[in-house]
Every structure is written in structure tokens, then in C-alpha cells.
Design a protein around this motif. Structure first.
Motif, PDB file in Angstrom:
ATOM      1  N   ALA A  70     -30.079  75.608  76.379  1.00 26.00           N
ATOM      2  CA  ALA A  70     -29.403  74.829  75.327  1.00 26.00           C
ATOM      3  C   ALA A  70     -28.568  75.730  74.427  1.00 26.00           C
ATOM      4  N   LEU A  71     -29.119  76.870  74.027  1.00 23.78           N
ATOM      5  CA  LEU A  71     -28.379  77.806  73.165  1.00 23.78           C
ATOM      6  C   LEU A  71     -27.197  78.419  73.911  1.00 23.78           C
ATOM      7  N   PHE A  72     -27.400  78.744  75.176  1.00 19.12           N
ATOM      8  CA  PHE A  72     -26.332  79.365  75.965  1.00 19.12           C
ATOM      9  C   PHE A  72     -25.138  78.429  76.100  1.00 19.12           C
ATOM     10  N   LEU A  73     -25.385  77.177  76.448  1.00 15.84           N
ATOM     11  CA  LEU A  73     -24.282  76.223  76.607  1.00 15.84           C
ATOM     12  C   LEU A  73     -23.559  75.990  75.291  1.00 15.84           C
ATOM     13  N   GLN A  74     -24.292  76.036  74.180  1.00 21.31           N
ATOM     14  CA  GLN A  74     -23.641  75.937  72.870  1.00 21.31           C
ATOM     15  C   GLN A  74     -22.813  77.183  72.597  1.00 21.31           C
ATOM     16  N   ALA A  75     -23.330  78.357  72.991  1.00 23.92           N
ATOM     17  CA  ALA A  75     -22.592  79.609  72.792  1.00 23.92           C
ATOM     18  C   ALA A  75     -21.278  79.603  73.566  1.00 23.92           C
ATOM     19  N   CYS A  76     -21.265  78.939  74.728  1.00 22.97           N
ATOM     20  CA  CYS A  76     -20.044  78.871  75.530  1.00 22.97           C
ATOM     21  C   CYS A  76     -18.925  78.110  74.818  1.00 22.97           C
ATOM     22  N   GLU A  77     -19.305  77.291  73.848  1.00 25.72           N
ATOM     23  CA  GLU A  77     -18.314  76.528  73.087  1.00 25.72           C
ATOM     24  C   GLU A  77     -17.915  77.228  71.789  1.00 25.72           C
ATOM     25  N   GLU A 119     -23.145  85.294  64.071  1.00 27.15           N
ATOM     26  CA  GLU A 119     -22.559  84.480  65.138  1.00 27.15           C
ATOM     27  C   GLU A 119     -23.626  83.714  65.905  1.00 27.15           C
ATOM     28  N   LEU A 120     -24.701  84.403  66.233  1.00 21.82           N
ATOM     29  CA  LEU A 120     -25.764  83.764  67.011  1.00 21.82           C
ATOM     30  C   LEU A 120     -26.456  82.669  66.210  1.00 21.82           C
ATOM     31  N   LEU A 121     -26.626  82.895  64.914  1.00 22.53           N
ATOM     32  CA  LEU A 121     -27.271  81.871  64.091  1.00 22.53           C
ATOM     33  C   LEU A 121     -26.372  80.656  63.896  1.00 22.53           C
ATOM     34  N   ARG A 122     -25.046  80.852  63.951  1.00 20.85           N
ATOM     35  CA  ARG A 122     -24.147  79.691  63.927  1.00 20.85           C
ATOM     36  C   ARG A 122     -24.330  78.877  65.216  1.00 20.85           C
ATOM     37  N   VAL A 123     -24.513  79.582  66.323  1.00 22.78           N
ATOM     38  CA  VAL A 123     -24.803  78.890  67.580  1.00 22.78           C
ATOM     39  C   VAL A 123     -26.097  78.090  67.444  1.00 22.78           C
ATOM     40  N   LEU A 124     -27.123  78.715  66.869  1.00 20.96           N
ATOM     41  CA  LEU A 124     -28.405  78.037  66.669  1.00 20.96           C
ATOM     42  C   LEU A 124     -28.232  76.788  65.815  1.00 20.96           C
ATOM     43  N   LYS A 125     -27.495  76.927  64.742  1.00 21.53           N
ATOM     44  CA  LYS A 125     -27.303  75.792  63.834  1.00 21.53           C
ATOM     45  C   LYS A 125     -26.593  74.640  64.537  1.00 21.53           C
ATOM     46  N   ASN A 126     -25.577  74.961  65.329  1.00 23.57           N
ATOM     47  CA  ASN A 126     -24.812  73.919  66.016  1.00 23.57           C
ATOM     48  C   ASN A 126     -25.570  73.323  67.198  1.00 23.57           C
ATOM     49  N   ALA A 127     -26.578  74.035  67.677  1.00 17.03           N
ATOM     50  CA  ALA A 127     -27.362  73.541  68.818  1.00 17.03           C
ATOM     51  C   ALA A 127     -28.634  72.826  68.376  1.00 17.03           C
ATOM     52  N   GLU A 128     -28.742  72.507  67.103  1.00 20.00           N
ATOM     53  CA  GLU A 128     -29.991  71.946  66.585  1.00 20.00           C
ATOM     54  C   GLU A 128     -30.421  70.692  67.328  1.00 20.00           C
ATOM     55  N   ALA A 180     -20.011  86.634  70.883  1.00 19.36           N
ATOM     56  CA  ALA A 180     -19.946  87.808  71.756  1.00 19.36           C
ATOM     57  C   ALA A 180     -18.654  87.906  72.562  1.00 19.36           C
ATOM     58  N   ARG A 181     -17.633  87.123  72.226  1.00 21.66           N
ATOM     59  CA  ARG A 181     -16.405  87.164  73.013  1.00 21.66           C
ATOM     60  C   ARG A 181     -15.608  88.441  72.786  1.00 21.66           C
ATOM     61  N   ASN A 182     -15.948  89.191  71.748  1.00 17.20           N
ATOM     62  CA  ASN A 182     -15.226  90.436  71.468  1.00 17.20           C
ATOM     63  C   ASN A 182     -15.832  91.632  72.200  1.00 17.20           C
ATOM     64  N   THR A 183     -16.796  91.368  73.094  1.00 15.68           N
ATOM     65  CA  THR A 183     -17.401  92.445  73.875  1.00 15.68           C
ATOM     66  C   THR A 183     -17.171  92.173  75.360  1.00 15.68           C
ATOM     67  N   PRO A 184     -17.062  93.219  76.174  1.00 16.73           N
ATOM     68  CA  PRO A 184     -16.886  93.019  77.620  1.00 16.73           C
ATOM     69  C   PRO A 184     -18.011  92.194  78.239  1.00 16.73           C
ATOM     70  N   SER A 187     -19.798  78.765  80.896  1.00 11.33           N
ATOM     71  CA  SER A 187     -20.613  77.583  81.179  1.00 11.33           C
ATOM     72  C   SER A 187     -21.075  77.529  82.630  1.00 11.33           C
ATOM     73  N   GLN A 188     -20.352  78.189  83.535  1.00 10.59           N
ATOM     74  CA  GLN A 188     -20.744  78.194  84.943  1.00 10.59           C
ATOM     75  C   GLN A 188     -22.093  78.886  85.148  1.00 10.59           C
ATOM     76  N   TYR A 189     -22.541  79.659  84.146  1.00  9.26           N
ATOM     77  CA  TYR A 189     -23.810  80.369  84.246  1.00  9.26           C
ATOM     78  C   TYR A 189     -24.939  79.670  83.475  1.00  9.26           C
TER      79      TYR A 189
END
Length: 490
Positions: A41-48, A215-224, A52-56, A64-66
Motif C-alpha cells: 500500500a505504501l509503495f503504490l502511494q509512493a509511486c504517485e 517525503e516518506l511520511l507524506r507518503v504515509l499520510k496520503n496512504a492512510e 526518492a525520485r532524486n536518487t538513482p 508501479s510495475q513493481y
């Protein structure tokens, strides 16, 4: 059954994912299933999001394919624990420094195990046995994600985690997500309060820039909402204990199950034990009604189902003990009204061993009744079978016991340690005297028929560990039983 200890445990060379996963103790497997759902659930929210998009690594992994890979990362993140004895798979507050180091090593061991499972060649097996194996690199993104989630999920943003004390973006993005999923599950499962999920969420969101990135906690908040769905999926099924191996299916329309009556240990109504009674539904033309096990016993004997049905109920009672434990609710055990025909079967010790392997419970807490009339009519062979069960740690309780019918010395010699006297003997001076003798000889006494305050007080004063009756509570289904206990302890 051999008890696994440091001295007799032997490290296993796992060849498949399933073998390794089953090498984990049940509580770890159960937690891993929950973490997998939160992680996805958190991963799919992170895809949106921009996480971490500023890291390789983020650019490569947060796609989302993952989504299914993220689930596997959560499912297998503790796989390294399968390489240590069971007593080191669950964190204990009294671990010595050396034991803590053994425990925490599961992170790097897990990465190595995943790498082995990925390659799996004969040459690698030979190197492993010789102690010269090295981890082979991989360019496969899903395998990289699983390796990193195993190794780094306990790392924290401020460098306070382990095994390497990584800081910030040096922690793999998928490992950050799995780590947060695991902490959310831990807090939501262990918090005893009005709204454990909301309390867990609020606590995690307050840890900004310390344990987790903003950033990760924003993902958590949006994935509530998505995470709440995961929480609700498991909390209503087994409160804090989800199903990982389908031992007992608790569908609402299931045709059989157990009902539980509290057995109290004092006048204040403190629940010490639960008595579990089997029931059967699906009565033709009578929807919603149930029959007792006694009413269908003849049919079960005729159809050869006594063994399977007995272990169905045993597994359900064992699952309930685990649920109580995971909800942090203390209990001295569950007393299961066993199907009488069970004791006419050949030895079931192997199935008992499998039960106690599958369900990591204190076997002394799963008690099963032996009706006195069944004991009186039992052959020498049947009594020896009961003795074998008792010698192997199966807790049998002689029910409706009349001291004038069976000498307690015979029961003691056979191995019985739990008795429940027949209610018609209660409130008599000679019965109280006999109960004292039984206690002095090491017997634990259980009671029933507490249908008035006088009966309850007399039994407690005479030394029963716990008793049940109409004044102790009505029989209820498992979920209602647990919800009532949780509410009472708030």
C-alpha cells in the motif's frame, strides 16, 4: 516431540522460498504477511509521489510495475531469522548484548539467503558448504529490492538503526518503505487503546526527520485510507493476528466452530481461563440455529470424522490462544470440551506434535476434557493411550470427577494433573476436604456450575483455579470474547 534449543538446533540449508519462510516461527510469519500488505500500500502511494525520485535507486525501484515485488519485499524481509534457533527469532527485552547481536544479524543473513536462493547453482552450494561462498552481484531490479529490504529495513533516517547505521538517502527506498510498514504494524498491533491504528499513525507522523524522511511520511499520510483497509482486514479477522497458514477458516457462514464461556478466578470476575464448546450449524430448514457436538457425535463416529473434527477444534482453540497473546491479554488457558469419540481413536500424538509446531503456544494452556464416564468405561489400552498423551505434554482434564468412583492416586500415577469435580458434589463439607487433599497432591482444580453467587464463592474458597457458570458470563463467539476483554482492560 523434541524441543528445539540452542544445543540441539541444527542450521538448515534452505533450497526454496517456501522452505525458508516455514523456517520462521508462526508469529514472525504472521507479522510478515501484515507487513507485506502495508508495504505494498505504501509503495503504490509512493509511486504517485516524488519520494526518492532524486536518487538513482529511487528512479529505478519506485515504479508501479513493481507493486507485487514490494509485497514480496515485505513478506520476506525477515527471512534471515530462519537461520537462527526459534528462541532468537523474536526480540526479547532481556537479551544480553551477545544475544542481541545474534538477533540483529538476521538482516545481513537475510540478504545472503536471498542471494543464495536467486543463484541456487550446485557450484554455489558447494562453496557454501566449504565456507567460501561470496554474494554474486545482480542487475535484476526485483531481486535487488528484496535483498536490500532484507538487509536495510531496520536502518533509520537519522542513522540510529542497524546493521550498518546508514543515514538518509543511503538507505534503499524499498527498505525505507518496508521499515515503515513494519513499524506501523508493530504500533497498531501492540497499542491497547480506543483507536490503536490512529494512535500509531499519529506517533509515526510525529517522527519527521528523525526516524523517517519527510517525503516518506507524506507518503504515509496520503496512504492512510489504504493502510486502514489493511489494518481492518486483519483486525476483524484475528484482531492482531492474521492468517498466514490456513489452519482454521473462520468465515461468517462456516458450519462449525467454538463458543467461549469465561472461567473466573475471583469474586471480581477476573477471567483466568475460557471454556470452549464445539457447535455445528447448517441445520436444514432452521437457518441461524446450531446443534451441539453431543447432538451430532453419533454421525461423526459413523462417518469417520471424529479425528479430523477434533483437530479442527484443537486448531481453532490454539489460534484463539495466539490471538489472546498477540492482543496482550493474559490467560491461563482454554479448556476445550473434546469430542468423546476422540479417545477411541489410535494414538494422535503425531498430529499433536504438528499442531504445537504450527502454532507456537504453551501446550499446557490448551487443556482438553476427558469425561469421567468415558474414563470408567475405558480399557487398559485406552487408559495407557491417555497416559501417553499426558507424558507428552498434552493437558487432559478429568471432567465430572467423583472421588468415590476413581481413586485420585490412580489418576496421579497415570499422569493426570487437572480435575473438575461434578457440580452435584459442591457445597458439602466432605467435598471441600477432598479438594484440599487433591490440591496437596499437586492437582489443579477447575470448576463449573457457578449458577449463583453462593456456588461461585464456595468454589473459589475451596481452591478452584477458575470456574464458570451463568454468573461468570454467557457463551460468546471468539471475536466478541476478545473485544470484551480488550474493552475491560482499557
Amino acid at each position: 516431540m523434541t524441543v528445539v534449543t540452542e544445543n540441539n538446533w541444527k542450521r538448515v540449508e534452505y533450497e526454496t522460498w517456501d522452505e525458508a519462510f516455514r523456517g520462521l516461527v508462526p508469529a514472525v510469519r504472521q507479522q510478515s504477511v501484515r507487513v507485506a500488505s502495508y508495504a505494498q500500500a505504501l509503495f503504490l502511494q509512493a509511486c504517485e509521489s516524488s519520494f526518492a525520485r532524486n536518487t538513482p535507486a529511487g528512479k529505478e525501484q519506485i515504479r508501479s510495475q513493481y507493486g507485487d515485488v514490494a509485497y514480496k519485499c515485505g513478506l520476506y524481509h525477515q527471512l534471515g531469522k530462519a537461520l537462527v534457533p526459534p528462541e532468537y527469532q523474536l526480540w526479547q527485552s532481556d537479551f544480553t548484548d551477545e544475544e542481541a547481536a545474534v538477533y540483529r544479524k538476521y538482516t545481513v543473513d537475510g540478504r545472503a539467503l536471498v542471494a543464495r536462493l536467486q543463484t541456487g547453482s550446485q557450484k554455489q552450494k558447494e562453496k557454501r558448504r566449504a565456507g567460501t561462498e561470496e554474494e554474486l552481484p545482480t542487475l535484476n531490479t526485483p531481486w535487488t529490492m528484496i535483498r536490500e529490504s532484507c538487509e536495510q529495513h531496520m536502518e533509520r533516517y537519522d542513522g540510529s538503526g542497524y546493521p550498518a547505521g546508514r543515514v538518509g538517502a543511503d538507505i534503499s527506498p524499498i527498505a525505507q518503505i518496508v521499515g515503515l510498514a513494519k513499524e506501523l504494524d508493530k504500533l497498531a498491533s501492540e497499542t491497547k487503546g480506543e483507536n490503536p491504528f490512529d494512535d500509531a499513525y499519529a506517533l509515526l507522523l510525529s517522527q519527521k526527520e528523525t526516524l523517517w524522511s519527510a517525503e516518506l511520511l507524506r507518503v504515509l499520510k496520503n496512504a492512510e485510507d489504504k493502510c486502514r483497509e489493511v489494518y481492518n482486514k486483519y483486525i476483524h479477522y484475528t484482531m492482531t493476528l492474521p492468517k498466514t497458514i490456513p489452519l482454521v477458516e473462520r468465515r461468517e457462514d462456516r458450519p462449525m466452530g467454538l463458543i467461549y464461556r469465561p472461567m473466573v478466578s475471583d469474586r471480581e470476575g477476573t477471567v483466568a481461563v475460557y471454556e470452549a464448546t464445539p457447535w455445528f450449524g447448517a441445520i436444514a430448514n432452521r437457518p441461524g440455529e446450531t446443534e451441539s457436538a453431543h447432538e451430532v457425535h453419533t454421525m461423526l463416529v459413523r462417518t469417520g470424522l471424529i479425528g479430523d473434527m477434533s483437530f479442527y477444534f484443537l486448531y481453532e482453540a490454539a489460534d484463539t490462544l495466539l490471538r489472546l497473546e498477540n492482543c496482550k491479554l493474559e490467560t491461563k488457558g482454554i479448556l476445550l470440551q473434546m469430542l468423546p469419540g476422540f479417545y477411541s481413536l489410535p494414538s494422535q500424538l503425531q498430529r499433536f506434535q504438528e499442531l504445537f509446531t504450527d502454532q507456537d503456544i504453551d501446550r499446557s494452556k490448551l487443556m482438553i476434557t476427558v469425561p469421567e464416564q468415558l474414563y470408567l468405561s475405558a480399557t487398559k489400552t485406552r487408559k495407557e493411550l491417555m497416559a501417553r498423551y499426558l507424558r507428552n505434554g498434552v493437558a487432559l482434564v478429568l471432567d465430572d470427577y467423583h472421588p468415590d468412583q476413581i481413586d485420585y492416586k490412580e489418576l496421579k500415577e497415570l499422569g493426570f494433573r487437572h480435575l473438575r469435580l461434578a457440580p452435584e458434589l459442591y457445597v458439602q463439607r466432605e467435598t471441600a476436604d477432598m479438594m484440599q487433599i487433591l490440591r496437596e497432591n499437586g492437582f489443579t482444580l477447575l470448576g463449573k456450575g457457578a449458577d449463583s453467587e453462593d456456588q461461585l464463592i464456595w468454589q473459589l474458597a475451596s481452591g478452584v483455579t477458575a470456574t464458570c457458570g451463568t454468573v461468570t458470563g454467557v457463551p460468546v463467539m471468539e471475536d466478541e470474547m476478545i473485544r470484551s476483554r480488550l474493552a475491560a482492560e482499557r
